[in-house]
Design an enzyme around this catalytic site. Structure first.
Site, PDB file in Angstrom:
ATOM      1  CB  SER A 160      49.467  35.972  38.498  1.00 19.69           C
ATOM      2  OG  SER A 160      49.707  35.384  37.245  1.00 19.69           O
ATOM      3  CE1 TYR A 173      46.228  39.205  36.329  1.00 21.46           C
ATOM      4  CE2 TYR A 173      48.033  37.815  35.586  1.00 21.46           C
ATOM      5  CZ  TYR A 173      46.860  37.975  36.302  1.00 21.46           C
ATOM      6  OH  TYR A 173      46.324  36.910  36.980  1.00 21.46           O
ATOM      7  CE  LYS A 177      46.635  39.100  39.786  1.00 22.64           C
ATOM      8  NZ  LYS A 177      45.648  38.993  40.870  1.00 22.64           N
TER       9      LYS A 177
HETATM   10  N1  LIG Z   1      42.769  31.169  36.831  1.00 18.24           N
HETATM   11  C1  LIG Z   1      44.106  31.154  36.918  1.00 18.24           C
HETATM   12  O1  LIG Z   1      44.799  30.211  36.450  1.00 18.24           O
HETATM   13  C2  LIG Z   1      44.825  32.265  37.604  1.00 18.24           C
HETATM   14  C3  LIG Z   1      46.233  32.287  37.510  1.00 18.24           C
HETATM   15  C4  LIG Z   1      46.922  33.281  38.188  1.00 18.24           C
HETATM   16  C5  LIG Z   1      46.229  34.237  38.922  1.00 18.24           C
HETATM   17  N2  LIG Z   1      44.860  34.208  38.962  1.00 18.24           N
HETATM   18  C6  LIG Z   1      44.177  35.230  39.763  1.00 18.24           C
HETATM   19  O2  LIG Z   1      43.173  34.611  40.549  1.00 18.24           O
HETATM   20  C7  LIG Z   1      42.116  35.545  40.797  1.00 18.24           C
HETATM   21  C8  LIG Z   1      40.781  34.920  40.432  1.00 18.24           C
HETATM   22  O3  LIG Z   1      40.761  34.687  39.036  1.00 18.24           O
HETATM   23  P1  LIG Z   1      39.759  33.664  38.309  1.00 18.24           P
HETATM   24  O4  LIG Z   1      40.588  32.890  37.404  1.00 18.24           O
HETATM   25  O5  LIG Z   1      38.906  33.000  39.292  1.00 18.24           O
HETATM   26  O6  LIG Z   1      38.920  34.710  37.408  1.00 18.24           O
HETATM   27  P2  LIG Z   1      37.339  34.948  37.251  1.00 18.24           P
HETATM   28  O7  LIG Z   1      37.169  35.932  36.143  1.00 18.24           O
HETATM   29  O8  LIG Z   1      36.623  33.652  37.166  1.00 18.24           O
HETATM   30  O9  LIG Z   1      36.949  35.642  38.632  1.00 18.24           O
HETATM   31  C9  LIG Z   1      37.372  36.948  38.954  1.00 18.24           C
HETATM   32  C10 LIG Z   1      36.212  37.660  39.612  1.00 18.24           C
HETATM   33  O10 LIG Z   1      36.648  38.980  39.989  1.00 18.24           O
HETATM   34  C11 LIG Z   1      35.564  39.857  39.803  1.00 18.24           C
HETATM   35  N3  LIG Z   1      36.010  41.239  39.669  1.00 18.24           N
HETATM   36  C12 LIG Z   1      36.643  41.794  38.605  1.00 18.24           C
HETATM   37  N4  LIG Z   1      36.848  43.098  38.825  1.00 18.24           N
HETATM   38  C13 LIG Z   1      36.351  43.383  40.053  1.00 18.24           C
HETATM   39  C14 LIG Z   1      36.286  44.553  40.849  1.00 18.24           C
HETATM   40  N5  LIG Z   1      36.772  45.732  40.384  1.00 18.24           N
HETATM   41  N6  LIG Z   1      35.712  44.496  42.067  1.00 18.24           N
HETATM   42  C15 LIG Z   1      35.201  43.308  42.527  1.00 18.24           C
HETATM   43  N7  LIG Z   1      35.217  42.178  41.807  1.00 18.24           N
HETATM   44  C16 LIG Z   1      35.807  42.202  40.592  1.00 18.24           C
HETATM   45  C17 LIG Z   1      34.886  39.357  38.537  1.00 18.24           C
HETATM   46  O11 LIG Z   1      33.544  39.817  38.451  1.00 18.24           O
HETATM   47  C18 LIG Z   1      35.027  37.842  38.668  1.00 18.24           C
HETATM   48  O12 LIG Z   1      33.859  37.253  39.230  1.00 18.24           O
HETATM   49  C19 LIG Z   1      42.473  36.782  39.982  1.00 18.24           C
HETATM   50  O13 LIG Z   1      43.127  37.708  40.826  1.00 18.24           O
HETATM   51  C20 LIG Z   1      43.441  36.277  38.954  1.00 18.24           C
HETATM   52  O14 LIG Z   1      44.306  37.273  38.475  1.00 18.24           O
HETATM   53  C21 LIG Z   1      44.140  33.252  38.310  1.00 18.24           C
END
Ligand SMILES: NC(=O)c1ccc[n+]([C@@H]2O[C@H](COP(=O)([O-])OP(=O)(O)OC[C@H]3O[C@@H](n4cnc5c(N)ncnc54)[C@H](O)[C@@H]3O)[C@@H](O)[C@H]2O)c1
Length: 310
Positions: A160, A173, A177
């Site tokens: 991230s 976090y 990350k």
């Molecule tokens: N959306 C962004 O802008 C952004 C930015 C930086 C990093 N990220 C990273 O991208 C990844 C996806 O994030 P997103 O934005 O799609 O979020 P999201 O909440 O839409 O999806 C994350 C998914 O992970 C699942 N999850 C959570 N804990 C879990 C576990 N213990 N075991 C299995 N599944 C689990 C949740 O049920 C969810 O469906 C994450 O790692 C997040 O930190 C996202």
């Protein structure tokens, strides 16, 4: 034992029930992969579980004519992560790619953070990446030894901007990350000999996780999670066969290559021993030679103003 005999490549995506993981899964299915869709169905803060998002994604993939199976396990459980890798091999007879995407947020300042906030963030974001990587690495190492040839597999781990550039109010976090990014470089070096590449992605997208801070309709349209998925397909594919141990940021139509920290300036003392006063004299000059530390907000601005290409 293989249930489905298939020459199609096989990948596992964690946290694939929603958001970015779901888009990665749909894009990989479109590229011809059969998939294991892992998702606990947890809330943003990691609490609870719900089997329906992962099941829904499996149904969407099957409607596209590809094969997919659900895995509803908590990815921070070391043993469950092993069973997840085994499920791919037992179901499809092979494993070509692993996308560690599951993540949660428990944002607090350090002064307000509870032990549970710390532990759960590190468990899901960091251990939840290490555990499937460990089991996949052991599987691929064994396969490579048995066949006497590199396995030609790839891993994409999710970091991230917060981990790369230190997001204020997100110590748990950011630590997890940053750990993902550093651990991935280690894995890239360790696994290259077995024919496994490991790269890192910092995505930016409006999803359930970020809609609280990315609120406008303009951002929602620009930062569609589907825009990030092509880099995952690329990094798993042979088109990226020379790309290993690299970090990328992608979102809003921009892809950026990111350097991990590098030493930039140094001074050696002639007799090898610095006094405190001498350090006080030279350290400001060393710091002057460094880049100004970036923060996640500046990185997002850079993402929005990067040079354009058709
Ligand atoms: N959306 C962004 O802008 C952004 C930015 C930086 C990093 N990220 C990273 O991208 C990844 C996806 O994030 P997103 O934005 O799609 O979020 P999201 O909440 O839409 O999806 C994350 C998914 O992970 C699942 N999850 C959570 N804990 C879990 C576990 N213990 N075991 C299995 N599944 C689990 C949740 O049920 C969810 O469906 C994450 O790692 C997040 O930190 C996202």
């Amino acid at each position: 034992m293989s249930i489905i005999k298939s020459e199609a490549p096989v990948a596992i995506i964690t946290g694939a029930g929603r958001g970015l993981g779901r888009e990665h899964a749909l894009a990989l299915a479109k590229a011809g992969y059969n998939l294991v869709i892992n998702d606990l169905g947890a809330a943003n803060d990691g609490s609870g579980s719900d089997a329906s998002p992962a099941a829904q994604v499996v149904a969407e993939i099957e409607a596209m004519g590809q094969k997919a199976v659900v895995d509803g396990s908590d990815i921070s459980n070391w043993q469950a992560a092993g069973q997840l890798i085994q499920k791919a091999v037992d179901t499809f007879g092979r494993l070509d790619g692993l996308v560690n995407n599951a993540g949660i947020l428990r944002d607090r300042t350090l002064a307000n953070m509870t032990e549970e906030d710390w532990d759960l963030s590190i468990a899901v974001n960091l251990k939840g990446t290490a555990a499937p990587m460990h089991h996949a690495a052991a599987y691929w190492r064994e396969l490579s030894k048995t066949t006497g040839a590199p396995v030609n597999a790839a891993i994409v781990n999710t970091t991230s901007a917060s981990g790369l550039y230190s997001g204020t109010g997100q110590a748990n976090y950011a630590a997890a990350k940053a750990g993902v990014a550093s651990m991935s470089i280690v894995a890239a070096r360790e696994l290259a000999r077995y024919g496994v590449r490991v790269n890192v992605l910092a995505p930016a997208a409006v999803t359930r996780l970020t809609e609280g801070v990315m609120k406008t309709e303009e951002l929602r349209q620009k930062l569609n999670p589907a825009f990030v998925a092509p880099i995952v397909v690329y990094l798993l594919s042979d088109l990226a066969s020379d790309i290993n141990g690299r970090v990328f940021e992608m979102g809003g139509g921009t892809v950026m290559a990111v350097d991990m920290p590098q030493p930039k300036s140094g001074l050696k003392h002639s007799n090898g021993i610095w006094t405190t006063e001498q350090l006080a004299d030279v350290i400001p000059g060393l710091l002057d030679k460094l880049n100004t530390p970036m923060n996640p907000g500046e990185a997002m601005k850079l993402m929005m103003t990067a040079a354009e290409i058709n």
